[in-house]
Design an enzyme around this catalytic site. Structure first.
Site, mmCIF file in Angstrom:
data_model
loop_
_atom_site.group_PDB
_atom_site.id
_atom_site.type_symbol
_atom_site.label_atom_id
_atom_site.label_comp_id
_atom_site.label_asym_id
_atom_site.label_seq_id
_atom_site.Cartn_x
_atom_site.Cartn_y
_atom_site.Cartn_z
ATOM 1 N N ASP A 114 -5.620 5.376 -0.566
ATOM 2 C CA ASP A 114 -4.837 4.712 0.484
ATOM 3 C C ASP A 114 -3.719 5.618 1.014
ATOM 4 O OD1 ASP A 114 -6.030 2.256 1.027
ATOM 5 O OD2 ASP A 114 -5.135 1.286 -0.719
ATOM 6 N N ASP B 54 -9.327 -1.423 -7.233
ATOM 7 C CA ASP B 54 -8.536 -1.633 -6.021
ATOM 8 C C ASP B 54 -8.082 -3.081 -5.876
ATOM 9 O OD1 ASP B 54 -7.313 -0.851 -3.670
ATOM 10 O OD2 ASP B 54 -9.141 -0.902 -2.463
ATOM 11 N N HIS C 228 0.841 -1.208 0.000
ATOM 12 C CA HIS C 228 0.000 0.000 0.000
ATOM 13 C C HIS C 228 0.874 1.255 0.000
ATOM 14 C CE1 HIS C 228 -3.140 -2.890 1.440
ATOM 15 N NE2 HIS C 228 -3.869 -2.159 0.613
ATOM 16 N N ASN C 229 1.469 1.522 -1.149
ATOM 17 C CA ASN C 229 2.368 2.659 -1.301
ATOM 18 C C ASN C 229 1.985 3.449 -2.559
ATOM 19 O OD1 ASN C 229 3.413 1.056 -3.458
ATOM 20 N ND2 ASN C 229 4.795 0.044 -2.027
ATOM 21 N N ASP C 230 2.879 4.344 -2.999
ATOM 22 C CA ASP C 230 2.534 5.202 -4.137
ATOM 23 C C ASP C 230 2.340 4.417 -5.429
ATOM 24 O OD1 ASP C 230 5.294 4.655 -3.916
ATOM 25 O OD2 ASP C 230 5.853 6.420 -5.086
#
Length: 527
Positions: free
Chosen positions: A254, A366, A213-215
């Site tokens: 997120d 998602d 869950h990052n860029d």
């Protein structure tokens, strides 16, 4: 009248109804099934000339229609009444799927607004959209050159685009996609302010250094949402404000994710859980933190919206981000299925809920990695599993009485992926395919598929083949793979991709044979 054909509706049926969990979502599904059965019986009786019974059934059918539609309205806005029943041989995996993708909490709601039949609008707007895209394309290519971006919009239009191959993914994705949908022009967004916002957004995504869950995930969900929009011609279905809200929500959904899920934060009495009263903890934080960021004029890309526009925009963005709480999965898929049922079977109720469709698009984006080509999917699966295992390591330290949800020493990775695709990803994309009626092939491609007989050519929707291939690969792995060979390293998790590729090839062969078999059946003369 023949007594054997007579149906007595006057006396109540005292038989005990078939047992089923009485959640709102289950009731919704059972009502829809009952309505379909009533309509079938009504049709058969009508053929037999039993007009009096047809009239009674018609009244019952209309009453069921009304109950069903009212129940959809109750569920239609940010519901928490969402449950899913999982059948799996692995109790740990079943528990995770039910715990993560459903919720027993309830919340009062209001019915959302609706717009006219999606299918008709999509068909009518297809030609117009094609012309508009052709006219704008030269201008879009100039932006990529002017800002010296590593890709152009043509690459971001591809379902197979691999975001992990590029640096600074949020910056170029937001710039190009916002420009492609004319958001920069329509809302008079200053380019330098947008670039500053992109940097701040990326910093927030990287704050906790989460493996998944990052860029890259934020940019990937934005690009996938963009693909769903353009491949289904939905740009003429939604207003530009709705498109702006959807794309913005996809980019920020997120922000500042710690790499831990809501269940863990609530159970450990984390400050975020206490702040948001255990309700969609992370999703509330993502939305709230970004809107706080927008208070700074250096980052406020929506400063030219008027008061009413911004109020509507903010409300919709919050609704969309909250809907990414995986606990809403079952309810969201069921509501979308029910609207599709109404659209197909009842012309008088062919309208649908725009907010529900927007939420479904974002939810699908998602969880879309499992519906992408294998190289994209397997790398993302490796990263998300490592994130799960890090939480499992923390659970061992912080949980006194319970086993960790994911133990890196004992979790069956193969069965977990099979369960996730079968119970979560496949149903979501199945209902999305039905509602959007997507056809990603132009006329030239359609002609080619009549000649080419490779498995991929049999699927007109972008994700169909890859989703089937990824699931079939894990099924082949589950039959014969050696787990010691499959996992090269447990901390951090590293899978043997070369070893897995052997099973990808086996899965391709299986799909090819299945496709050839289906083609033979389709061409057999009917008796």
């Amino acid at each position: 009248m023949n007594k054997s054909n007579h149906i007595d509706l006057s006396s109540p049926n005292t038989a005990k109804p078939e047992s089923s969990p009485m959640t709102t979502v289950n009731i919704l599904s059972r009502l829809r099934t009952a309505t379909e059965e009533v309509r079938k019986v009504q049709s058969n009786l009508d053929k037999d000339g039993l007009s009096d019974q047809v009239e009674i059934l018609d009244k019952v059918g209309k009453e069921l229609d009304g109950i069903l539609y009212n129940l959809v309205e109750i569920l239609s806005d940010d519901t928490r009444q969402s449950e899913i029943n999982i059948t799996s041989n692995d109790g740990q995996i079943s528990k995770w799927l039910e715990q993560t993708f459903s919720s027993k909490q309830t919340r009062s709601t209001t019915a959302a607004g609706r717009f006219e039949s999606i299918k008709a609008i999509i068909q009518a707007s297809s030609f117009v959209n094609a012309l508009q895209r052709q006219m704008r394309q030269n201008a879009k290519e100039r932006l990529s050159t002017m800002l010296d971006l590593p890709v152009d919009i043509q690459k971001l239009n591809l379902w197979s685009f691999n975001m992990m191959e590029y640096e600074d993914p949020l910056n170029f994705s937001i710039l190009l996609i916002f420009d492609a949908h004319d958001l920069i022009t329509r809302f008079r967004i200053d380019i330098e302010t947008l670039k500053s916002f992109n940097r701040a957004l990326a910093d927030g995504y990287q704050k906790f250094r989460a493996p998944y869950h990052n860029d890259f995930h934020g940019a990937d969900v934005l690009q996938t949402t963009h693909c769903l929009l353009i491949k289904s011609n939905l740009m003429s279905v939604f207003t530009q404000l709705e498109i702006a809200a959807l794309l913005f929500a996809a980019a920020i959904h997120d922000y500042e994710h710690p790499g831990l899920n809501n269940v863990y934060l609530v159970k450990t009495k984390n400050d975020l859980a206490l702040t948001y009263n255990d309700f969609s903890v992370l999703e509330n934080h993502h939305a709230s933190s970004v809107f706080k960021l927008l208070r700074d004029k250096r980052y406020n890309i929506w400063s030219h919206m008027n008061t009413n526009e911004y109020r509507s925009f903010r409300s919709l963005v919050i609704s969309l981000v909250l809907a990414t709480d995986m606990a809403n999965h079952a309810s969201l898929v069921e509501r979308t299925s029910t609207y599709f049922f109404f659209k197909e079977t009842n012309a008088s109720t062919s309208s649908t809920d725009s907010k529900t469709l927007l939420q479904t698009l974002l939810h699908a984006a998602d969880i879309s990695n499992a519906a992408k080509p294998w190289p994209i999917y397997i790398h993302s699966a490796e990263k998300v599993m490592e994130e799960f295992f890090i939480q499992g390591d923390l659970e061992k330290l912080n949980y006194q009485d319970d086993k960790p949800t994911f133990d890196r020493e004992t979790t069956d990775i193969v069965q977990l992926q099979i369960g996730f695709i079968s119970h979560i990803v496949h149903p979501t994309f199945d209902v999305l395919s039905k509602v959007l009626q997507i056809d990603s092939l132009d006329e030239n491609q359609k002609e080619q598929t009549k000649i080419i007989t490779t498995p991929r050519s049999q699927y007109t929707i972008p994700w169909q083949y890859d989703l089937q291939l990824n699931l079939e690969t894990w099924k082949q792995v589950s039959k014969s793979a050696d787990m010691q060979q499959l996992i090269l390293n447990r901390k951090p998790l590293q899978l043997n991709l070369e070893y897995l590729q052997e099973y990808v090839e086996i899965a391709k062969t299986c799909l090819r044979k299945r496709s050839q078999h289906d083609q033979l059946l389709n061409h057999m003369p009917s008796s």
